[in-house]
Motif scaffolding. Structure first.
Motif, short mmCIF file in Angstrom:
data_model
loop_
_atom_site.label_atom_id
_atom_site.label_comp_id
_atom_site.label_asym_id
_atom_site.label_seq_id
_atom_site.Cartn_x
_atom_site.Cartn_y
_atom_site.Cartn_z
N ARG A 22 0.88 -1.31 -0.16
CA ARG A 22 -0.07 -0.04 -0.04
C ARG A 22 0.93 1.29 0.06
NH1 ARG A 22 -3.21 -3.25 3.52
NH2 ARG A 22 -2.16 -2.02 5.34
N ARG A 23 2.10 1.22 0.66
CA ARG A 23 2.74 2.36 0.76
C ARG A 23 3.45 2.81 -0.45
NH1 ARG A 23 5.17 0.39 6.21
NH2 ARG A 23 3.78 1.21 7.54
N VAL A 24 3.86 1.59 -1.32
CA VAL A 24 4.47 1.67 -2.53
C VAL A 24 3.34 2.36 -3.59
CG1 VAL A 24 5.54 0.65 -4.56
CG2 VAL A 24 6.24 0.18 -2.28
N ALA A 25 2.38 1.86 -3.47
CA ALA A 25 1.20 2.26 -4.29
C ALA A 25 1.00 3.57 -4.06
CB ALA A 25 -0.08 1.32 -4.23
N ALA A 26 0.58 4.13 -2.82
CA ALA A 26 0.37 5.30 -2.48
C ALA A 26 1.58 6.49 -3.07
CB ALA A 26 0.48 5.73 -0.97
N LEU A 27 2.89 5.93 -2.86
CA LEU A 27 3.87 6.87 -3.29
C LEU A 27 3.77 7.00 -4.85
CD1 LEU A 27 6.44 8.24 -2.60
CD2 LEU A 27 7.83 6.14 -2.91
N ALA A 28 3.61 5.90 -5.39
CA ALA A 28 3.58 5.76 -6.97
C ALA A 28 2.53 6.61 -7.47
CB ALA A 28 3.56 4.45 -7.44
N GLY A 33 0.34 11.88 -9.45
CA GLY A 33 -0.48 13.01 -9.41
C GLY A 33 0.22 14.32 -9.51
N ILE A 34 1.22 14.27 -8.80
CA ILE A 34 2.09 15.57 -8.55
C ILE A 34 2.64 15.92 -10.22
CG2 ILE A 34 4.49 16.67 -8.18
CD1 ILE A 34 3.85 15.26 -5.36
N TRP A 35 3.16 14.64 -11.14
CA TRP A 35 3.42 14.91 -12.43
C TRP A 35 2.29 15.53 -13.28
CZ3 TRP A 35 8.73 12.84 -13.13
CH2 TRP A 35 9.09 12.95 -14.17
N LEU A 36 1.17 15.20 -12.93
CA LEU A 36 -0.11 15.62 -13.85
C LEU A 36 -0.33 17.07 -13.35
CD1 LEU A 36 -2.34 12.54 -13.74
CD2 LEU A 36 -0.96 13.23 -15.71
N LEU A 37 -0.23 17.29 -12.05
CA LEU A 37 -0.59 18.76 -11.64
C LEU A 37 0.62 19.75 -12.10
CD1 LEU A 37 -2.14 18.06 -8.25
CD2 LEU A 37 -3.26 18.64 -10.42
N ALA A 38 1.80 19.46 -11.81
CA ALA A 38 2.90 20.41 -12.20
C ALA A 38 4.02 19.36 -12.82
CB ALA A 38 3.41 20.88 -10.56
N PRO A 39 3.84 19.48 -14.08
CA PRO A 39 5.01 18.59 -14.89
C PRO A 39 6.13 19.08 -14.91
CG PRO A 39 3.29 19.32 -16.35
CD PRO A 39 2.91 19.84 -15.01
N GLY A 40 6.45 20.41 -15.04
CA GLY A 40 7.64 21.21 -15.01
C GLY A 40 8.34 21.14 -13.55
N ALA A 41 7.81 21.32 -12.56
CA ALA A 41 8.34 21.29 -11.35
C ALA A 41 8.77 19.49 -10.78
CB ALA A 41 7.36 21.70 -10.30
N ALA A 42 7.97 18.69 -11.24
CA ALA A 42 8.17 17.47 -11.12
C ALA A 42 9.20 16.93 -11.96
CB ALA A 42 6.91 16.33 -11.59
N SER A 43 9.72 17.28 -13.31
CA SER A 43 10.65 16.96 -14.10
C SER A 43 11.95 17.54 -13.42
CB SER A 43 10.52 17.54 -15.57
OG SER A 43 9.27 16.86 -16.03
#
Length: 95
Positions: A22-28, A33-43
């Motif tokens: 569950r922890r790994v799934a939550a982290l992934a 989600g962060i990548w979808l919301l802020a792709p530039g910052a996540a990159s």
């Protein structure tokens, strides 16, 4: 008697627990989600983390190269070496 019986803490026989899964799934999911919301910052963060890991690997290898060996390497003698070598290709190796 196998490794799992002798030293269970060093064995890979046991799979991750449901809580660990569950922890790994939550982290992934959070990362996606962060990548979808802020792709530039996540990159940028992914690039920084990857660069830091690569730099750590370079430093580790450099330290390993600069550290003197604990004992000198063994020197092989030329006494029991064969006088000839027979090289035979494996089945369909040349294709």
């Amino acid at each position: 008697m196998g490794l799992a019986e002798r030293r269970p803490e060093r064995s890979a026989r046991h799979v991750p627990s449901p809580a660990q899964k569950r922890r790994v799934a939550a982290l992934a999911g959070s990362a996606a989600g962060i990548w979808l919301l802020a792709p530039g910052a996540a990159s940028a963060v992914a690039f920084a983390v990857g660069s830091a890991a690569f730099l750590a690997l370079i430093v580790f290898r450099a330290a390993a190269c600069l550290t003197p060996p604990r004992r000198p390497p063994a020197v092989a003698s030329d006494g029991p070496l064969p006088r000839y070598t027979f090289i035979a290709p494996l089945h369909r190796e040349a294709n």
